[in-house]
Design an enzyme around this catalytic site. Structure first.
Site, PDB file in Angstrom:
ATOM      1  N   TYR A   1      12.223 -13.514   5.338  1.00 53.66           N
ATOM      2  CA  TYR A   1      12.950 -12.757   6.362  1.00 53.66           C
ATOM      3  C   TYR A   1      14.068 -11.972   5.695  1.00 53.66           C
ATOM      4  CZ  TYR A   1      10.678 -16.172   9.481  1.00 53.66           C
ATOM      5  OH  TYR A   1       9.775 -16.952  10.151  1.00 53.66           O
ATOM      6  N   GLU A   2      14.178 -10.693   6.046  1.00 55.51           N
ATOM      7  CA  GLU A   2      15.034  -9.787   5.283  1.00 55.51           C
ATOM      8  C   GLU A   2      16.516 -10.154   5.290  1.00 55.51           C
ATOM      9  OE1 GLU A   2      13.959  -6.142   7.126  1.00 55.51           O
ATOM     10  OE2 GLU A   2      14.816  -6.693   9.049  1.00 55.51           O
ATOM     11  N   LEU A   3      16.964 -10.906   6.276  1.00 59.58           N
ATOM     12  CA  LEU A   3      18.390 -11.244   6.315  1.00 59.58           C
ATOM     13  C   LEU A   3      18.760 -12.305   5.286  1.00 59.58           C
ATOM     14  CD1 LEU A   3      19.131 -13.324   9.524  1.00 59.58           C
ATOM     15  CD2 LEU A   3      17.046 -13.394   8.176  1.00 59.58           C
TER      16      LEU A   3
END
Lengths: 314, 256, 314, 256
Positions: free
Chosen positions: B50-52
């Site tokens: 997940y990019e976060l």
């Protein structure tokens, strides 16, 4: 990139603990470039953003990957002249209506990024270089008239790459779980682009769930997101990221995001929303009273997970 | 026949695109549900990025609406910087990703930024987020979107997330290191891409949908796969899983 | 930079726990490029390096910022063909005599780096780009006939910069405090270039003080240096970094470094040192018996520091 | 007069170069002792940055021989990556650093790599480590080394750590963003640099040392500062502090 901006105040481990209104008043003058939403969906500094709106700051540049609905709110309040971001909207509902209106009317300048290009723009500034190479976005619309993206060739391999120009914000706003008075702060959970943004920024303004003795911070130096000597102000703001989630503190308040969708569909509705949630509460305490204890209690952690111990001894 | 709506079928179709053990860059909404469904059925060893700044190889212990919701951090495999996740993506470690869009064209280019284009903005949409990066850098990516004629255009107004550009060789020419869309999962069926022409080929029709229905909602002349199939409907077990991941129907009903 | 090398074995969370001799045998073939000493003075994988020497590996390329005396030992054992490093020696005594002899005789190829250029070479590979820009080393001797450094101009500002070519090691050797069987590992203390080197490398071989259940690792995901799906082998090697220090485990054994200075002054003395400390002990357990319980007890922690708690709940 | 050796005086002179509140990139050996001495006397708010990924604003609780010794991590202000430390340095956040060398020339260029040069290696030394970076990127740096004629040469055989190159304007020309050496602290005295010519100027003589002594050990014609002074000897308190930081005399005696 060469910066000579440390004041002796920032260097000394004297207290930088001031009120949020004073911190925004001093470190976010009109026209500043402001990085926020650096943890992406988590730990968004809503309290600091609302204080900026309350103080009627003007001509700001906003910098961030995504900010959930915070950027839309600041745009709606008329604070913003320019946005450098990968995404502006409301994560669980879609469009940011103030953003849409401002772009469609031509009132707002936008420099479109992707999450990778904005992350590397901040990393470039954090590392003290004027650009970073990436392999993303080549052939996309991001390159149309973008002052901060350029196709280049690798000097060794000749491979096509994109250069992303450094972005050094005037101020980075971050919300953290705990900080000491000198600004040294612990963050856990996903880290987003917080660290690089703090290292890239001229000033760092921290809102913290808790102000703790320095001994707490130095008990776990690997959790420090930024050391105090790079921080300009620390503000004690419990629930300062609500309605965004904060690891160890409170869950996401989805309802606030859904309500905001409806409250921002028209300029008139947004004015009423701002009046109710930003201008009438004179402080975060007022805001929390408005939110109400019952709603807050729904957001607190019910399942806990404490880490396996480590030892920093000798 | 089990009772389901098109978004359920899209989630199931998305899940089927994930092979066991793959590294999946997970977006929100239907792709998240698809990833969770795959994990809990045929792909238990899939890893979600997940990019976060989150990597998980386990299901979140409670339903989530965003990737930043605290259950998504609980017992994660890795919590780190966005740059670390983007490094996995850019270095070729991500097998598959999923993205949505407002407009798509027959080469799989996506627009989530400017309806009408930059110079003549009719509607400003949120923008790329990580979508441009996923479309640029994953080994393959899957597009998921509602099938409407105003969205399925001969040419998108703006390329937020590159597909095959203007055809064969375009990705190599602009310098993208790998990848490209491998499917478009819609409310009516599934497109794949012809390796020779890089154009969409209709490869599966959802139950009850005809080729004429699809053509009526697609802004370019359809090409049909030789082995055009019928999308299997969701099983009762799959629907039960989806109901577990999206108990309020927040994401699945949003697409009705 | 495009890599398609994950085997299904590496992806599955099946056990990768194997013996150190098997791990070195499988993942460090002759001619490999091997990154080690990635925590700088701390957590140097001496056990893994000694196993490489014991197995008489040949033609290796060594990659690292500084490695304290480990690189000198591997060079002395004849394993090394080429070094890409910022510094090779013995931190508290100075010169590495085997390194000196090998360079002065022309037997060893050296690509001189600084700590910053080697860090960015690994970061470039970790980020999947073929180079990174830096502002260091301009005008220095590092640029003389260096295939991995080139002067460039910033495409936006025209500022002179240096480009550092990516370095993607065949294998990164790291020593960690604890790992689970899938290779997910916790590290605390200073991190050096460990994370970027692991992300840059084709294979990661971990030696760990302790093998723990996966539940221990996921109880604190911010301490994970690298997730298991990027790791090829995990080996249980208590005291695997001795005589280097490991946070939470043992202090630096300065005496070993001082003794090594004398033991490496001549090739003959080095042969005797290698015989005694590397070849005769067939395993790390033998090595520790040779070291002796008394000496080990002098190195254990006497002062403890446990972090303030955090909560990863929801 | 208090009993001391030249290395004690060098440590004291190094400490005096640090102003309170400065960010100091700390190397090992005598510079480490100088930093600790400054912290415990006139510069209590100085912050130490160590390249292996440590930032401290407090004294280590026990003597250390390397920056990786566990007492140097204990209650540190920040434990992180080498790249984070290098970012502080490269972005101009580091005020002062200290480096040693095997050869120095009158423009303050240092060689710690190749005696005889790359093409004709007589002695291979360990190399740069972080020294080249400190000399390239700190706002100023201080050189500390034993004063011997074979080390103080008109021209170094190889530039590991750049000083002022071949004179005024060189650093700007090659692209270094800032900085340069501000002093050379030796066993005999202290050089500073003429802002006009970028060359060494002898600015202080250690107790008992004559200008002739210095000239005899320096491979270029000395220039003397108009206000050439005598280095004040270490005080008893300073010597006591040094004994605390280096109880075995490991570092101070190494330079005798």
């Amino acid at each position: 990139m060469c910066r000579g901006f440390f004041t002796s105040v920032e260097r000394m481990s004297t207290s930088k603990l001031i009120s949020l209104s004073e911190a925004i008043g001093r470190f976010v003058p009109d026209g500043s470039s402001v990085a926020a939403g650096l943890g992406l969906e988590a730990s968004i500094p809503f309290a600091a953003g609302h204080e900026i709106m309350r103080q009627r700051k003007r001509g700001l540049g906003l910098i961030g990957p995504i900010s959930d609905m915070l950027f839309d709110q600041m745009i709606g309040a008329g604070c913003v002249h320019r946005v450098q971001a990968a995404w502006v909207g409301n994560v669980i509902t879609g469009s940011g209506y103030n953003f849409r209106r401002a772009v469609e009317s031509g009132a707002l300048r936008v420099e479109d990024h992707s999450n990778l290009t904005i992350a590397m723009a901040l990393k470039a500034a954090a590392m003290g270089v004027s650009f970073m190479p990436v392999r993303t976005a080549l052939g996309s619309g991001l390159f149309v008239a973008h002052p901060g993206l350029k196709p280049i060739a690798c000097p060794f391999t000749g491979t096509p790459l994109a250069a992303v120009a450094a972005i050094a914000p005037d101020v980075a706003l971050i919300h953290v779980q705990r900080a000491d008075e000198s600004g040294s702060a612990h963050v856990w959970g996903n880290l987003g682009v917080m660290r690089d943004a703090c290292l890239a920024a001229r000033h760092v303004v921290i809102t913290a769930e808790e102000i703790v003795p320095a001994a707490v911070i130095v008990s776990d130096p690997n959790r420090v997101i930024i050391p105090g000597f790079r921080v300009s102000a620390v503000c004690h703001v419990p629930w300062g990221a609500h309605p965004a989630p904060v690891a160890g503190c409170y869950n996401r308040d989805h309802r606030a995001f859904i309500e905001y969708r409806n409250a921002s569909r028209t300029p008139e509705a947004f004015v009423r929303w701002q009046e109710r949630w930003v201008d009438t509460p004179k402080s975060r305490d007022d805001y929390l009273r408005l939110l109400g204890a019952e709603r807050m209690s729904e957001l607190v952690l019910r399942n806990h997970l404490f880490p396996a111990p480590v030892d920093y001894g000798y | 026949m089990t009772d389901y709506i098109p978004s359920h079928l899209m989630v199931v179709a998305a899940a089927r695109e994930i092979a066991d053990g793959e590294i999946v860059f997970v977006g929100m909404r239907l792709p998240l549900l698809g990833f969770l469904l795959a994990k809990s059925t045929h792909a238990p060893h899939a890893v979600g990025v997940y990019e976060l700044g989150v990597v998980r190889d386990d299901m979140a212990p409670a339903p989530i609406l965003t990737m930043g919701d605290l259950p998504n951090l609980y017992r994660a495999l890795w919590l780190a910087d966005t740059a670390d996740m983007m490094g996995l993506l850019q270095s070729g470690s991500v097998d598959v990703s999923f993205i949505g869009g407002a407009q798509v064209d027959r080469f799989g280019n996506l627009n989530t930024s400017y309806i009408g284009g930059v110079e003549n903005v009719q509607t400003r949409l949120p923008g790329s987020g990580g979508a441009c990066d996923l479309a640029s850098l994953a080994r393959r990516h899957i597009i998921i979107m509602a099938h409407e004629r105003r969205r399925f255009l001969p040419r998108v107004d703006y390329i937020t997330s590159p597909g095959y550009g203007d055809g064969p060789g375009w990705r190599e020419r602009v310098g993208l290191p790998r990848g490209g869309p491998s499917a478009i999962i819609t409310t009516l069926g599934i497109f794949r891409f012809d390796p020779g022409t890089s154009e969409t080929v209709l490869s599966s029709l959802h139950p009850g949908v005809t080729v004429e229905d699809v053509q009526a909602h697609t802004g370019w002349p359809l090409r049909l796969a030789q082995d055009l199939v019928r999308t299997p409907p969701p099983t009762a077990r799959e629907l039960a899983m989806i109901a577990r991941f999206d108990p309020s129907g927040y994401w699945t009903r949003a697409n009705e």
